[in-house]
Motif scaffolding. Structure first.
Motif, PDB file in Angstrom:
ATOM      1  N   THR A 173      64.345  65.427  -2.450  1.00 32.67           N
ATOM      2  CA  THR A 173      63.435  64.317  -2.713  1.00 32.67           C
ATOM      3  C   THR A 173      63.287  63.393  -1.495  1.00 32.67           C
ATOM      4  N   LEU A 174      64.404  62.974  -0.889  1.00 34.23           N
ATOM      5  CA  LEU A 174      64.328  62.091   0.267  1.00 34.23           C
ATOM      6  C   LEU A 174      63.592  62.725   1.444  1.00 34.23           C
ATOM      7  N   PRO A 175      63.879  63.994   1.791  1.00 31.68           N
ATOM      8  CA  PRO A 175      63.143  64.607   2.910  1.00 31.68           C
ATOM      9  C   PRO A 175      61.653  64.792   2.642  1.00 31.68           C
ATOM     10  N   LEU A 176      61.229  64.721   1.369  1.00 30.56           N
ATOM     11  CA  LEU A 176      59.810  64.854   1.045  1.00 30.56           C
ATOM     12  C   LEU A 176      59.094  63.510   1.008  1.00 30.56           C
ATOM     13  N   THR A 177      59.818  62.430   1.319  1.00 24.58           N
ATOM     14  CA  THR A 177      59.255  61.084   1.245  1.00 24.58           C
ATOM     15  C   THR A 177      59.118  60.496   2.638  1.00 24.58           C
ATOM     16  N   ASP A 178      57.906  60.082   2.976  1.00 27.09           N
ATOM     17  CA  ASP A 178      57.663  59.449   4.273  1.00 27.09           C
ATOM     18  C   ASP A 178      57.846  57.943   4.129  1.00 27.09           C
ATOM     19  N   LEU A 179      58.948  57.435   4.667  1.00 29.37           N
ATOM     20  CA  LEU A 179      59.254  56.006   4.572  1.00 29.37           C
ATOM     21  C   LEU A 179      59.026  55.285   5.895  1.00 29.37           C
ATOM     22  N   SER A 180      58.461  55.995   6.876  1.00 33.73           N
ATOM     23  CA  SER A 180      58.339  55.411   8.214  1.00 33.73           C
ATOM     24  C   SER A 180      57.411  54.204   8.247  1.00 33.73           C
ATOM     25  N   ALA A 181      56.384  54.201   7.367  1.00 33.85           N
ATOM     26  CA  ALA A 181      55.425  53.093   7.389  1.00 33.85           C
ATOM     27  C   ALA A 181      55.849  51.932   6.498  1.00 33.85           C
ATOM     28  N   ALA A 209      62.067  48.353   6.012  1.00 33.38           N
ATOM     29  CA  ALA A 209      63.405  48.931   6.141  1.00 33.38           C
ATOM     30  C   ALA A 209      64.155  48.877   4.823  1.00 33.38           C
ATOM     31  N   LEU A 210      63.884  47.830   4.022  1.00 38.62           N
ATOM     32  CA  LEU A 210      64.561  47.692   2.733  1.00 38.62           C
ATOM     33  C   LEU A 210      64.266  48.900   1.834  1.00 38.62           C
ATOM     34  N   ALA A 211      63.014  49.378   1.850  1.00 40.71           N
ATOM     35  CA  ALA A 211      62.648  50.531   1.022  1.00 40.71           C
ATOM     36  C   ALA A 211      63.439  51.766   1.438  1.00 40.71           C
ATOM     37  N   ALA A 212      63.621  51.945   2.743  1.00 44.58           N
ATOM     38  CA  ALA A 212      64.390  53.092   3.235  1.00 44.58           C
ATOM     39  C   ALA A 212      65.851  52.980   2.818  1.00 44.58           C
ATOM     40  N   ASN A 213      66.397  51.767   2.886  1.00 41.70           N
ATOM     41  CA  ASN A 213      67.796  51.568   2.501  1.00 41.70           C
ATOM     42  C   ASN A 213      68.005  51.817   1.009  1.00 41.70           C
ATOM     43  N   VAL A 214      67.069  51.338   0.182  1.00 42.47           N
ATOM     44  CA  VAL A 214      67.165  51.550  -1.263  1.00 42.47           C
ATOM     45  C   VAL A 214      67.038  53.038  -1.584  1.00 42.47           C
ATOM     46  N   SER A 215      66.113  53.721  -0.916  1.00 38.76           N
ATOM     47  CA  SER A 215      65.933  55.158  -1.147  1.00 38.76           C
ATOM     48  C   SER A 215      67.197  55.933  -0.786  1.00 38.76           C
ATOM     49  N   ALA A 216      67.877  55.514   0.269  1.00 38.71           N
ATOM     50  CA  ALA A 216      69.107  56.194   0.674  1.00 38.71           C
ATOM     51  C   ALA A 216      70.207  56.041  -0.371  1.00 38.71           C
ATOM     52  N   LEU A 217      70.131  54.969  -1.159  1.00 38.00           N
ATOM     53  CA  LEU A 217      71.139  54.743  -2.200  1.00 38.00           C
ATOM     54  C   LEU A 217      70.847  55.524  -3.481  1.00 38.00           C
ATOM     55  N   GLY A 274      63.470  72.320  -4.465  1.00 39.60           N
ATOM     56  CA  GLY A 274      63.792  73.139  -3.303  1.00 39.60           C
ATOM     57  C   GLY A 274      62.603  73.991  -2.872  1.00 39.60           C
ATOM     58  N   LEU A 275      61.887  74.556  -3.849  1.00 45.27           N
ATOM     59  CA  LEU A 275      60.699  75.349  -3.539  1.00 45.27           C
ATOM     60  C   LEU A 275      59.589  74.473  -2.959  1.00 45.27           C
ATOM     61  N   VAL A 276      59.430  73.266  -3.523  1.00 44.63           N
ATOM     62  CA  VAL A 276      58.409  72.357  -2.999  1.00 44.63           C
ATOM     63  C   VAL A 276      58.712  72.003  -1.549  1.00 44.63           C
ATOM     64  N   ARG A 277      59.972  71.707  -1.251  1.00 44.30           N
ATOM     65  CA  ARG A 277      60.328  71.349   0.126  1.00 44.30           C
ATOM     66  C   ARG A 277      60.080  72.514   1.072  1.00 44.30           C
ATOM     67  N   ARG A 278      60.381  73.710   0.620  1.00 44.36           N
ATOM     68  CA  ARG A 278      60.245  74.871   1.500  1.00 44.36           C
ATOM     69  C   ARG A 278      58.788  75.301   1.675  1.00 44.36           C
ATOM     70  N   LEU A 279      58.022  75.287   0.585  1.00 43.83           N
ATOM     71  CA  LEU A 279      56.670  75.849   0.612  1.00 43.83           C
ATOM     72  C   LEU A 279      55.568  74.814   0.800  1.00 43.83           C
ATOM     73  N   ALA A 280      55.791  73.581   0.318  1.00 42.05           N
ATOM     74  CA  ALA A 280      54.715  72.584   0.371  1.00 42.05           C
ATOM     75  C   ALA A 280      55.259  71.188   0.609  1.00 42.05           C
ATOM     76  N   PRO A 281      55.917  70.950   1.756  1.00 42.20           N
ATOM     77  CA  PRO A 281      56.433  69.604   2.015  1.00 42.20           C
ATOM     78  C   PRO A 281      55.305  68.599   2.203  1.00 42.20           C
ATOM     79  N   SER A 297      56.210  63.795   6.041  1.00 37.56           N
ATOM     80  CA  SER A 297      57.588  63.586   5.598  1.00 37.56           C
ATOM     81  C   SER A 297      58.558  64.253   6.569  1.00 37.56           C
ATOM     82  N   PRO A 298      59.844  63.868   6.559  1.00 39.43           N
ATOM     83  CA  PRO A 298      60.826  64.521   7.433  1.00 39.43           C
ATOM     84  C   PRO A 298      60.866  66.044   7.233  1.00 39.43           C
TER      85      PRO A 298
END
Length: 268
Positions: A193-201, A204-212, A248-255, A259-260
């Protein structure tokens, strides 16, 4: 809310009665623990399988929104600080144009929202079964059959504290189920889930919360495991295993673009 969703719970209850009949047709003893465990697993597979078209639609919508994000961000910056009516109307028109260009409609979130009633109904039916409550086609006879079925003295109604008080081995089995459900939830969130989420824009708080979030999910499942019956723990394990494989299939086939996971895929 339960009244509004009663058609969904009745449908899922009928599906569980059907999967139990299927388990018996496959040669498992009627009312046995094996028959009910297989019925629960088949129920999760049936409901999650029925939701796959909505999942695919949600993935396409997420991709469309990700592709539109740079244009929408540029629009917001261009009109930043402008609060006059003409500018606000122009901003809305241009946003609609960007949405139309990428195929994003006002109903684009509907597929994700439509999944919620069925997921809720699935949990509700399993909870009611474990609590000994009849639901729809799961009449008193079937509920009693499920409640009487046991594996090594464990029934679908057994709870963690009572199991440890009666026999530490039974408690260890339930604790193992809770740990497995929590581990699957943690791994899904952390690896997929985290690698499929683009938090760059975002901030920073959103990225920190997502990491938790993976840790919060793990702690939440382990805390709730002390209060829910064994039938719900079995449901959590099977359901979380499905989500793990699906994401896992979504990350592999359709990221998700940007997103990272997508960046690593392009780099690899």
């Amino acid at each position: 809310m339960p009244d509004l969703l009663s058609p969904f719970t009745s449908t899922v209850a009928a599906a569980l009665a059907g999967t139990h009949s299927l388990a018996e047709a496959l040669g498992l003893p009627p009312g046995s623990a094996a028959a009910w465990l297989l019925a629960l697993a088949l129920l999760v597979v049936a409901v999650r399988g029925a939701l796959l078209p909505l999942v695919l639609r949600s993935v396409r919508t997420t991709h469309a929104r990700a592709r539109a994000t740079p244009q929408l961000t540029a629009l917001t910056r261009r009109y930043e600080g402008r609060r006059d009516l003409e500018s606000l109307q122009a901003l809305q028109r241009e946003r609609r144009d960007v949405h139309a260009e990428h195929g994003i409609s006002r109903w684009s979130l509907a597929p994700a929202l439509l999944q919620l009633p069925l997921v809720y109904a699935l949990y509700r039916v399993v909870s009611d079964l474990a609590a000994g409550h009849a639901v729809g086609l799961l009449d008193a006879g079937l509920v009693a059959s499920a409640g009487a079925a046991s594996v090594a003295g464990l029934t679908v109604t057994a709870r963690l504290g009572d199991a440890f008080a009666r026999d530490w081995r039974s408690g260890a089995v339930l604790l193992g189920l809770a740990l497995l459900a929590g581990a699957l939830s943690f791994a899904t969130s952390r690896w997929f889930t985290l690698p499929l989420t683009d938090l760059s824009a975002g901030p920073a708080l959103a990225a920190n919360v997502s990491a938790l979030m993976p840790w919060l999910g793990l702690v939440g499942i382990l805390a709730a495991a002390a209060f829910v019956p064994a039938g719900v723990l079995v449901y959590w394990v099977v359901n979380n295993a499905w989500t793990f494989a699906q994401q896992g299939l979504v990350r592999r086939l359709a990221p998700t673009p940007g997103s990272p996971a997508a960046i690593r895929r392009l780099g690899g």
